[in-house]
Scaffold this motif. Structure first.
Motif, mmCIF file in Angstrom:
data_model
loop_
_atom_site.group_PDB
_atom_site.id
_atom_site.type_symbol
_atom_site.label_atom_id
_atom_site.label_comp_id
_atom_site.label_asym_id
_atom_site.label_seq_id
_atom_site.Cartn_x
_atom_site.Cartn_y
_atom_site.Cartn_z
ATOM 1 N N ALA A 85 2.832 -2.662 -11.516
ATOM 2 C CA ALA A 85 4.233 -2.293 -11.293
ATOM 3 C C ALA A 85 4.356 -0.788 -11.434
ATOM 4 N N GLY A 86 5.005 -0.171 -10.489
ATOM 5 C CA GLY A 86 5.188 1.272 -10.486
ATOM 6 C C GLY A 86 5.381 1.754 -9.068
ATOM 7 N N HIS A 87 5.170 3.035 -8.835
ATOM 8 C CA HIS A 87 5.289 3.583 -7.489
ATOM 9 C C HIS A 87 3.991 3.367 -6.722
ATOM 10 N N GLY A 88 4.118 2.875 -5.500
ATOM 11 C CA GLY A 88 2.979 2.757 -4.610
ATOM 12 C C GLY A 88 3.097 3.794 -3.509
ATOM 13 N N LEU A 89 2.007 4.458 -3.213
ATOM 14 C CA LEU A 89 2.009 5.530 -2.216
ATOM 15 C C LEU A 89 0.972 5.259 -1.137
ATOM 16 N N ILE A 90 1.209 5.782 0.035
ATOM 17 C CA ILE A 90 0.237 5.742 1.115
ATOM 18 C C ILE A 90 -0.261 7.165 1.334
ATOM 19 N N ASP A 91 -1.566 7.384 1.188
ATOM 20 C CA ASP A 91 -2.085 8.753 1.281
ATOM 21 C C ASP A 91 -2.215 9.195 2.742
ATOM 22 N N LEU A 98 -1.997 3.744 -6.128
ATOM 23 C CA LEU A 98 -1.056 3.319 -7.160
ATOM 24 C C LEU A 98 -0.802 4.493 -8.093
ATOM 25 N N ALA A 99 0.462 4.834 -8.265
ATOM 26 C CA ALA A 99 0.816 6.042 -9.009
ATOM 27 C C ALA A 99 0.663 5.829 -10.513
ATOM 28 N N CYS A 111 -4.108 9.748 -8.405
ATOM 29 C CA CYS A 111 -3.675 8.360 -8.211
ATOM 30 C C CYS A 111 -4.819 7.394 -8.496
ATOM 31 N N LEU A 112 -4.484 6.130 -8.604
ATOM 32 C CA LEU A 112 -5.472 5.059 -8.651
ATOM 33 C C LEU A 112 -5.621 4.516 -7.240
ATOM 34 N N ASN A 113 -6.754 4.746 -6.641
ATOM 35 C CA ASN A 113 -7.005 4.273 -5.283
ATOM 36 C C ASN A 113 -7.161 2.759 -5.289
#
Length: 382
Positions: A85-91, A98-99, A111-113
């Motif tokens: 749970a948290g912010h998810g980003l697309i690089d 995963l932030a 980030c956590l890839n």
């Protein structure tokens, strides 16, 4: 057929980021982690032993997450659950990240890839994997979103059921003032209260469809799901909206027994044996006093309580047989229960012998029966 994992042979790793240096704060994530861990360990879900549920909150760096993931992947034989749970980003390369607390959207190394997590799942000993992602793309912070693939496509892993919250904005993910984020709050409500009119077991397909209807009705983004190798049949709880209001009867009937009896074939560990044994009484609709009366004096209320709360197998079968019979379990299933009891005793004897024969200073690993459940989880090529 839906099946509940054996809690003794399963593990869960719950990861969450509530505090950020460069992204919007998500304080509800803390409640997500606490309440989901309690639910997975409690009677409303899988009854997993507390040590089998690892919570990683606000990890300062990816390594803080990877180590407990590796350990859980090594220990889990039945099912491995991973939640974020948290912010998810697309690089910039369209990879899901995963932030973490120190994540900067323009620096992928912070980030956590997700691909790192995916590789651990692929190498896991577990026969089944469940991935729950309660995160958004955080398009405002990143400045772009993938036009071709959704979150579920980014995160899919063979042999896994993936359930992802498809929140496109931060406010949709965590409504202001709510105890939980929208997706996890709905998930917890489903596990705790069940689905009226649903099947006896809350498998992931039923949970997904219910969450989809519920969140859409509330005006929240609807979740996405991906199913690989019959993962949709894995259950996270019994349907508490469907538990029997009346006990089984001994009167002859032409109607088939539709009680949601626990499946003894799913038992792999001593923990799973007693978890399912306790669930038998719930399925019967009987109190402990009623079970005792129906046993014709063969098993007292105190004996029932000791039986379902112990952590070592009974040396003899008689008390367990009397309990199952008094609960109304069909005779053919009682025979299957006895087979599981025998198999666990044999595994314990093998482990004890291995320990006795191990060189001084070395500890033999315990032996766990590894029966495949209905062959649902054959890996490609097997």
């Amino acid at each position: 057929m839906s099946v509940l994992p054996d809690p003794g042979a399963s593990r869960a790793v719950l990861i969450g980021t509530s505090r950020y240096d460069h992204l919007e704060q998500l304080p509800a994530v803390t409640n997500n982690l606490i309440d989901l861990a309690d639910t997975l360990s409690g009677p409303l879900s899988l009854r997993m032993p507390a040590p089998h549920v690892t919570v990683v909150e606000n990890p300062p760096e990816p390594a803080t997450v990877m180590e407990p993931l590796r350990q859980a992947a090594e220990e889990a034989i039945d099912t491995l659950i991973v939640y974020y749970a948290g912010h998810g980003l697309i690089d910039p390369h369209d990879a899901l990240t995963l932030a973490l607390p120190h994540t900067q959207p323009d620096r992928v190394e912070t980030c956590l890839n997700y691909d790192w997590l995916r590789r651990i799942l692929l190498g896991s000993r577990a026969e089944r994997h469940i991935v729950l992602l309660d995160c958004c793309y955080s398009g405002l912070a990143l400045g772009r979103m993938s036009a071709s693939q959704g979150l579920a496509d980014q995160a899919a892993v063979e042999g896994t059921f993936l359930l992802a919250a498809s929140a496109e904005t931060r406010t949709a993910l965590a409504p202001v003032g709510d105890t939980h984020t929208a997706f996890t709050g709905a998930l917890l409500d489903t596990l705790r209260h069940g689905i009226p009119g649903g099947s006896p077991l809350l498998d992931l397909e039923a949970i997904y469809q219910h969450l989809r209807r519920t969140l859409e009705a509330r005006g929240h983004p609807v979740p996405q799901a991906r199913n690989r190798n019959s993962g949709a049949q894995v259950a996270l709880a019994r349907n508490h909206a469907d538990l029997p209001a009346a006990p089984v009867t001994t009167a002859a009937s032409t109607e088939p027994d539709r009680r949601p009896w626990p499946d003894p074939a799913s038992i792999r560990t001593v923990t799973g044996f007693f978890t399912n044994l306790a669930a038998v009484r719930e399925a019967s609709g009987l109190t402990q006093q009623e079970v005792s009366r129906r046993s014709a004096g063969r098993i007292s209320v105190a004996s029932i309580s000791r039986l379902v709360n112990r952590d070592t197998l009974p040396a003899t079968w008689a008390t367990t047989a009397a309990y199952l019979s008094a609960c109304g379990v069909p005779d053919d299933q009682i025979s299957q229960w006895k087979g599981s009891w025998h198999q666990l005793h044999q595994a314990a004897a093998v482990t004890q012998q291995a320990r006795a024969e191990a060189p001084r200073g070395e500890t033999a690993k315990p032996t766990t029966p590894r029966r495949r459940l209905s062959n649902l989880w054959r890996r490609p090529g097997h």
